[in-house]
Design a protein around this motif. Structure first.
Motif, PDB file in Angstrom:
ATOM      1  N   LYS A  26      28.675   6.610 -12.760  1.00 50.36           N
ATOM      2  CA  LYS A  26      30.053   6.835 -13.017  1.00 50.36           C
ATOM      3  C   LYS A  26      30.997   6.260 -12.105  1.00 50.36           C
ATOM      4  N   GLU A  27      30.478   6.398 -10.593  1.00 55.45           N
ATOM      5  CA  GLU A  27      31.486   5.890  -9.420  1.00 55.45           C
ATOM      6  C   GLU A  27      31.252   4.484  -9.475  1.00 55.45           C
ATOM      7  N   ARG A  52      41.337  -3.387 -13.530  1.00 54.62           N
ATOM      8  CA  ARG A  52      42.789  -3.288 -13.767  1.00 54.62           C
ATOM      9  C   ARG A  52      43.746  -4.161 -12.490  1.00 54.62           C
ATOM     10  N   GLU A 111      36.192  -0.798 -13.001  1.00 58.20           N
ATOM     11  CA  GLU A 111      37.356  -0.429 -13.519  1.00 58.20           C
ATOM     12  C   GLU A 111      38.325  -0.759 -12.918  1.00 58.20           C
ATOM     13  N   ALA A 112      38.582  -0.194 -11.850  1.00 55.77           N
ATOM     14  CA  ALA A 112      39.758  -0.306 -10.712  1.00 55.77           C
ATOM     15  C   ALA A 112      39.933  -1.753 -10.379  1.00 55.77           C
ATOM     16  N   ARG A 168      24.163   3.723 -17.295  1.00 56.33           N
ATOM     17  CA  ARG A 168      24.534   5.097 -17.601  1.00 56.33           C
ATOM     18  C   ARG A 168      23.667   5.773 -18.824  1.00 56.33           C
ATOM     19  N   ARG A 205      26.162  10.366 -11.832  1.00 52.52           N
ATOM     20  CA  ARG A 205      27.532  10.490 -10.852  1.00 52.52           C
ATOM     21  C   ARG A 205      27.622   9.000 -10.226  1.00 52.52           C
ATOM     22  N   GLU A 229      27.560   0.590 -17.796  1.00 47.69           N
ATOM     23  CA  GLU A 229      27.501   1.323 -18.947  1.00 47.69           C
ATOM     24  C   GLU A 229      25.959   1.451 -19.362  1.00 47.69           C
ATOM     25  N   ARG A 282      30.718  -3.778 -15.526  1.00 46.77           N
ATOM     26  CA  ARG A 282      31.126  -2.576 -16.146  1.00 46.77           C
ATOM     27  C   ARG A 282      30.060  -2.262 -17.254  1.00 46.77           C
ATOM     28  N   GLN A 330      31.119   2.534 -12.115  1.00 42.01           N
ATOM     29  CA  GLN A 330      31.882   2.352 -13.478  1.00 42.01           C
ATOM     30  C   GLN A 330      33.434   2.280 -12.924  1.00 42.01           C
ATOM     31  N   GLN A 331      33.550   3.394 -12.156  1.00 41.14           N
ATOM     32  CA  GLN A 331      35.120   3.648 -11.967  1.00 41.14           C
ATOM     33  C   GLN A 331      35.727   2.514 -10.978  1.00 41.14           C
ATOM     34  N   GLY A 332      34.642   2.046 -10.040  1.00 38.78           N
ATOM     35  CA  GLY A 332      35.072   1.187  -9.093  1.00 38.78           C
ATOM     36  C   GLY A 332      35.353  -0.168  -9.867  1.00 38.78           C
TER      37      GLY A 332
END
Length: 141
Positions: free
Chosen positions: A123-124, A134, A130-131, A30, A120, A27, A23, A126-128
């Protein structure tokens, strides 16, 4: 059983650390992409300013040339031929300048699109990540 639980907790901690590192890396990427976009925008802005100045100079040259053409039209045919040749050359330069402006505008658009795509993708990623974080947090709970 306690050893297995401890082992599993250690694995989960390592995975969480790995996800956090991913992550942070995303960042960083990004931020780098954002900086690249800003540099591209600055470059495009500088190029546009330079092209505006060149276009203004070309317009001024053309206006001066047209005024000269009107006065030369009153002289002999030989002078009129030289004026016509100069007008054609000015038109060629205007066409070349117009093509150059279009090319630079397209380059700026292409760079902007490329930077958007990279942003983009970051961001994808990062979202992966973050998932995954979680998910591991839920598993730890």
């Amino acid at each position: 059983l306690e050893a297995e639980v401890q082992h599993f907790e250690q694995v989960l901690v390592r995975e969480a650390q790995h996800a956090e590192e991913g992550r942070l890396e995303a960042e960083g990427e990004r931020a780098e992409l954002s900086a690249r976009v800003q540099r591209l925008e600055q470059t495009c802005s500088e190029q546009a300013q330079r092209l505006d100045l060149e276009a203004t100079e070309a317009k001024e040259l053309r206006r001066g040339f047209e005024a000269e053409m009107r006065s030369v039209a009153q002289v002999r045919e030989h002078d009129a031929q030289r004026v016509e040749e100069a007008r054609l050359e000015a038109d060629e330069q205007r066409i070349e300048l117009t093509a150059s402006v279009a090319s630079l505008e397209q380059t700026c658009l292409d760079r902007g699109r490329h930077a958007d795509l990279e942003a983009r993708e970051a961001k994808e990623v990062q979202q992966g990540l973050e998932a995954e974080v979680r998910h591991f947090e839920q598993v730890l709970v």
